[in-house]
Scaffold this motif. Structure first.
Motif, short mmCIF file in Angstrom:
data_model
loop_
_atom_site.label_atom_id
_atom_site.label_comp_id
_atom_site.label_asym_id
_atom_site.label_seq_id
_atom_site.Cartn_x
_atom_site.Cartn_y
_atom_site.Cartn_z
N VAL A 64 12.51 4.01 -9.06
CA VAL A 64 12.12 2.36 -9.32
C VAL A 64 13.96 1.75 -9.25
N GLU A 65 13.06 0.49 -8.14
CA GLU A 65 14.22 -0.27 -7.56
C GLU A 65 14.08 -1.22 -8.64
N ARG A 66 15.24 -1.69 -8.68
CA ARG A 66 15.44 -2.84 -10.17
C ARG A 66 16.74 -3.86 -9.16
N ASN A 67 15.89 -4.87 -8.95
CA ASN A 67 17.12 -5.66 -7.86
C ASN A 67 18.09 -6.82 -9.45
N MET A 68 19.12 -6.50 -9.30
CA MET A 68 20.37 -7.06 -10.35
C MET A 68 19.38 -8.57 -10.62
N LEU A 69 20.11 -8.87 -9.35
CA LEU A 69 20.18 -10.77 -9.07
C LEU A 69 18.46 -11.32 -9.95
N THR A 70 17.37 -10.36 -9.52
CA THR A 70 16.47 -11.57 -10.39
C THR A 70 15.84 -10.58 -11.72
N HIS A 71 16.81 -9.48 -12.32
CA HIS A 71 16.22 -8.59 -13.81
C HIS A 71 17.80 -8.38 -13.37
N ARG A 72 18.40 -9.15 -14.73
CA ARG A 72 20.14 -8.80 -14.76
C ARG A 72 19.98 -7.01 -16.14
N GLU A 113 32.79 8.91 -14.78
CA GLU A 113 33.93 9.52 -14.85
C GLU A 113 35.35 8.24 -15.78
N ASP A 114 35.10 8.19 -15.08
CA ASP A 114 35.49 6.61 -15.11
C ASP A 114 35.87 5.50 -15.27
N GLY A 115 34.70 5.36 -16.27
CA GLY A 115 34.59 4.29 -17.08
C GLY A 115 34.19 3.16 -16.34
N VAL A 116 34.02 2.20 -17.21
CA VAL A 116 34.33 0.59 -15.84
C VAL A 116 34.90 0.43 -15.27
N ASP A 117 35.46 0.64 -14.86
CA ASP A 117 36.01 1.04 -13.21
C ASP A 117 35.10 1.11 -12.74
N GLU A 118 34.54 2.42 -12.30
CA GLU A 118 33.63 3.26 -11.27
C GLU A 118 32.41 1.69 -10.89
N ILE A 119 32.08 0.97 -12.12
CA ILE A 119 30.82 0.39 -11.49
C ILE A 119 31.13 -1.24 -11.07
N ILE A 120 32.48 -1.66 -11.52
CA ILE A 120 33.32 -2.81 -11.46
C ILE A 120 33.39 -2.86 -10.33
N SER A 121 32.53 -3.88 -8.78
CA SER A 121 33.37 -4.34 -7.90
C SER A 121 34.62 -5.01 -7.71
N THR A 122 35.85 -4.80 -7.85
CA THR A 122 37.10 -5.75 -7.56
C THR A 122 36.67 -5.95 -5.82
N ARG A 123 36.76 -5.96 -5.37
CA ARG A 123 36.29 -6.62 -4.27
C ARG A 123 35.13 -7.83 -3.92
N THR A 127 28.76 -8.61 -22.46
CA THR A 127 28.48 -9.35 -22.17
C THR A 127 28.18 -10.19 -20.44
N PHE A 128 30.54 -10.67 -20.05
CA PHE A 128 30.62 -11.03 -18.58
C PHE A 128 29.17 -10.24 -17.55
N ILE A 129 29.56 -8.49 -17.67
CA ILE A 129 28.15 -8.15 -16.24
C ILE A 129 27.33 -8.77 -16.75
N ASN A 178 26.62 -11.59 -15.18
CA ASN A 178 27.29 -11.89 -13.15
C ASN A 178 26.53 -10.80 -12.89
N PRO A 179 26.62 -10.60 -12.58
CA PRO A 179 25.61 -9.16 -12.64
C PRO A 179 26.10 -9.20 -10.75
N CYS A 180 26.66 -9.24 -9.81
CA CYS A 180 26.91 -9.76 -8.79
C CYS A 180 28.26 -9.13 -8.48
N PHE A 181 28.81 -9.22 -10.19
CA PHE A 181 30.52 -8.29 -11.02
C PHE A 181 30.30 -7.23 -10.53
N LEU A 182 29.21 -5.72 -10.75
CA LEU A 182 28.73 -5.04 -10.30
C LEU A 182 28.76 -4.04 -8.87
N ARG A 183 29.25 -2.78 -8.84
CA ARG A 183 29.26 -2.65 -7.27
C ARG A 183 28.25 -2.56 -6.47
#
Length: 131
Positions: A28-36, A50-60, A81-83, A86-91
Motif C-alpha cells: 500500500v502506498e502512502r504519499n507523505m505530502l498528500t496524506h501526511r 533500531e536507532d529511534g528518530v535518527d533512522e527516519i529523519i532526513s538530515t540532508r 508534531t513537527f514531523i 513537515n513530512p519532507c523531514f522524513l527519509r
C-alpha cells in the motif's frame, strides 16, 4: 501487508516501488505530502526502528538545513508534531510491515526486508536458474 511511505519527487521511492512490483510483492502506498503521517503513525514508525528518530529523519533535507534544527533540544512530542506537519523531514521511502521498518532504498536491504516466504521463493528461483 507492506506500507510504503513515499514522496513523488524521490528517486529512491520510485525505485523501491518498482522493485516491489517487479517481485510481485503487494504493498500500500502512502504519499507523505498528500496524506501526511499522523503522530500515532510516526510513533509506530519510531517503535520499529533500531536507532529511534535518527533512522527516519532526513538530515540532508533542505528543510532540516534551512531551519537549523537541533534535535537534542526538542521534546519528543514537539518533534513528532513537527514531523507530522513537515513530512519532507522524513527519509523517503519508509517501508514498514507489522514488525519492521526500512528507511531509504537499498536492494540488499529490501531483499532482507521482504517476507520470509518471498525470500525462500526468490532463493529457489535463483537456484533453479543456476542449474
Amino acid at each position: 501487508m507492506i506500507t510504503i511511505y513515499t514522496t513523488p519527487s524521490c528517486t529512491s521511492s520510485r525505485k523501491a516501488k518498482a522493485w516491489l512490483r517487479e517481485h510481485n510483492i503487494e504493498f500500500v502506498e502512502r504519499n507523505m505530502l498528500t496524506h501526511r503521517p499522523t503522530i500515532s503513525e510516526i510513533k509506530a514508525m519510531v517503535g520499529k526502528t533500531e536507532d529511534g528518530v535518527d533512522e527516519i529523519i532526513s538530515t540532508r533535507s533542505q528543510i532540516f538545513k534551512k531551519l537549523g534544527l537541533d534535535l537534542e533540544t526538542l521534546s519528543i512530542q514537539k518533534l513528532f508534531t513537527f514531523i507530522s506537519e513537515n513530512p519532507c523531514f522524513l527519509r523517503s521511502p519508509i517501508i514498514i510491515d507489522e514488525k519492521r521498518l526500512l528507511a531509504g532504498f537499498s536492494e540488499i536491504e529490501i531483499r532482507r526486508f521482504i517476507p520470509r516466504q518471498a525470500r525462500k521463493f526468490y532463493l529457489q528461483q535463483a537456484q533453479l536458474s543456476v542449474n
